[in-house]
Design an enzyme around this catalytic site. Structure first.
Site, PDB file in Angstrom:
ATOM      1  N   CYS A  29      87.138  20.832  26.164  1.00  0.00           N
ATOM      2  CA  CYS A  29      87.620  21.934  25.340  1.00  0.00           C
ATOM      3  C   CYS A  29      88.742  22.665  26.073  1.00  0.00           C
ATOM      4  CB  CYS A  29      86.465  22.878  25.045  1.00  0.00           C
ATOM      5  SG  CYS A  29      86.956  24.469  24.350  1.00  0.00           S
TER       6      CYS A  29
ATOM      7  N   HIS B 210      87.729  26.554  27.175  1.00  0.00           N
ATOM      8  CA  HIS B 210      86.822  26.932  28.254  1.00  0.00           C
ATOM      9  C   HIS B 210      86.703  25.873  29.351  1.00  0.00           C
ATOM     10  CE1 HIS B 210      85.314  29.129  24.624  1.00  0.00           C
ATOM     11  NE2 HIS B 210      85.355  30.134  25.486  1.00  0.00           N
TER      12      HIS B 210
ATOM     13  N   CYS C 161      80.549  24.623  24.972  1.00  0.00           N
ATOM     14  CA  CYS C 161      80.911  26.040  24.933  1.00  0.00           C
ATOM     15  C   CYS C 161      80.015  26.812  23.968  1.00  0.00           C
ATOM     16  CB  CYS C 161      82.387  26.221  24.566  1.00  0.00           C
ATOM     17  SG  CYS C 161      82.845  25.565  22.953  1.00  0.00           S
TER      18      CYS C 161
END
Length: 213
Positions: free
Chosen positions: A101, A104, A172
Site C-alpha cells: 500500500c 502506509h 492497513c
C-alpha cells in the site's frame, strides 16, 4: 583487444551495479534512522543483535517489493503474442498477488482474475501472471492496480474486451486503523465489450465465480 562496443555494455553494467549499491546504502541508512526513532533507547541494547542487520535486510526487501518499477511491458511480454483465429473468452483466475500500500507501506494481498476476448491474437498464459506481478511489485492502491493490469492486457494484444477483478485483504485495515480482520476489498475494471456487453460481462463474472470440482 576489446573494442569500444564491447566495453560500453560492461561500463553500463558496472555503473548500474554501483548505483544499485549506493541506493541500498541510502535506504539502509534511512531504515537505521527509523529504527532508532521507533525503538526506545532502553530496548535498543537488548535487541541489538537482532536489529544489527535489519536496516540492510529491510532495504533489500523493499527493493524486491518494488522491483516492478524496473520492468517494462514490452520487455515482460518479450514477443509472447500469438496469432490465433478465435473470439472465445480467455480467463486466468486465482493469480496470487502481493503488493504494498502506497499510503502506509504495509502489504495487501489476494487473488486476481483476468479475462479477455481475443481479436486474432492471444497472450502467452504465463505472461498474464507476470503482468500482474510487475504492477503488484510497485507501491500501489488496489483501484489503480486493477486498471493497470487491464490497460496492459489491452495494450499488449488489443482484444475486443478485457476484464480484471481483484479480491484482496489490506493490512492497513487489519493491523491498524479500524482493525477489521476478515474484511476484503473487491475492485473491477472492464474495458471494451466486457464493459459494454452485459452478456459478455456476466459470462466473465460467472466463470471467475465458478468453483472447480
Amino acid at each position: 583487444m576489446m573494442s569500444s562496443e564491447d566495453r560500453e555494455p560492461e561500463a553500463a553494467t558496472a555503473e548500474s551495479s554501483t548505483s544499485a549499491v549506493a541506493t541500498l546504502d541510502t535506504m539502509s541508512s534511512a531504515y537505521s534512522t527509523l529504527i532508532q526513532n521507533a525503538v526506545p533507547a532502553e530496548f535498543q541494547e537488548s535487541q541489538k543483535q537482532g536489529l544489527e542487520k535489519t536496516p540492510m535486510r529491510a532495504a533489500k526487501a523493499l527493493q524486491f517489493f518494488t522491483k516492478g518499477y524496473n520492468e517494462t511491458l514490452s520487455g515482460l511480454i518479450n514477443g509472447a503474442v500469438f496469432d490465433v483465429e478465435m473470439d472465445n473468452m480467455v480467463i486466468v483466475r486465482d493469480i496470487d498477488m502481493f503488493s504494498m500500500c502506497e499510503h502506509h507501506l504495509v502489504p495487501f494481498y489476494g487473488k486476481v482474475h483476468v479475462g479477455y476476448l481475443p481479436h486474432k491474437k492471444v497472450l502467452g498464459l504465463s505472461k498474464i501472471a507476470r503482468v500482474v506481478e510487475m504492477y503488484a511489485r510497485r507501491l500501489q492502491v488496489q483501484e489503480r492496480l486493477t486498471k493497470d493490469i487491464a490497460m496492459a492486457v489491452r495494450e499488449a494484444i488489443e482484444p475486443t474486451g478485457v476484464g480484471v477483478v481483484i479480491e484482496a485483504s489490506h493490512m492497513c485495515m487489519v493491523m491498524r486503523g479500524v482493525q477489521k480482520p476478515g474484511s476484503s476489498t473487491i475492485t473491477s475494471c472492464m474495458l471494451g465489450d466486457l464493459r459494454d456487453d452485459p452478456k459478455s460481462r456476466e459470462e466473465f463474472l460467472s466463470l471467475i465465480r465458478h468453483q472447480s470440482r
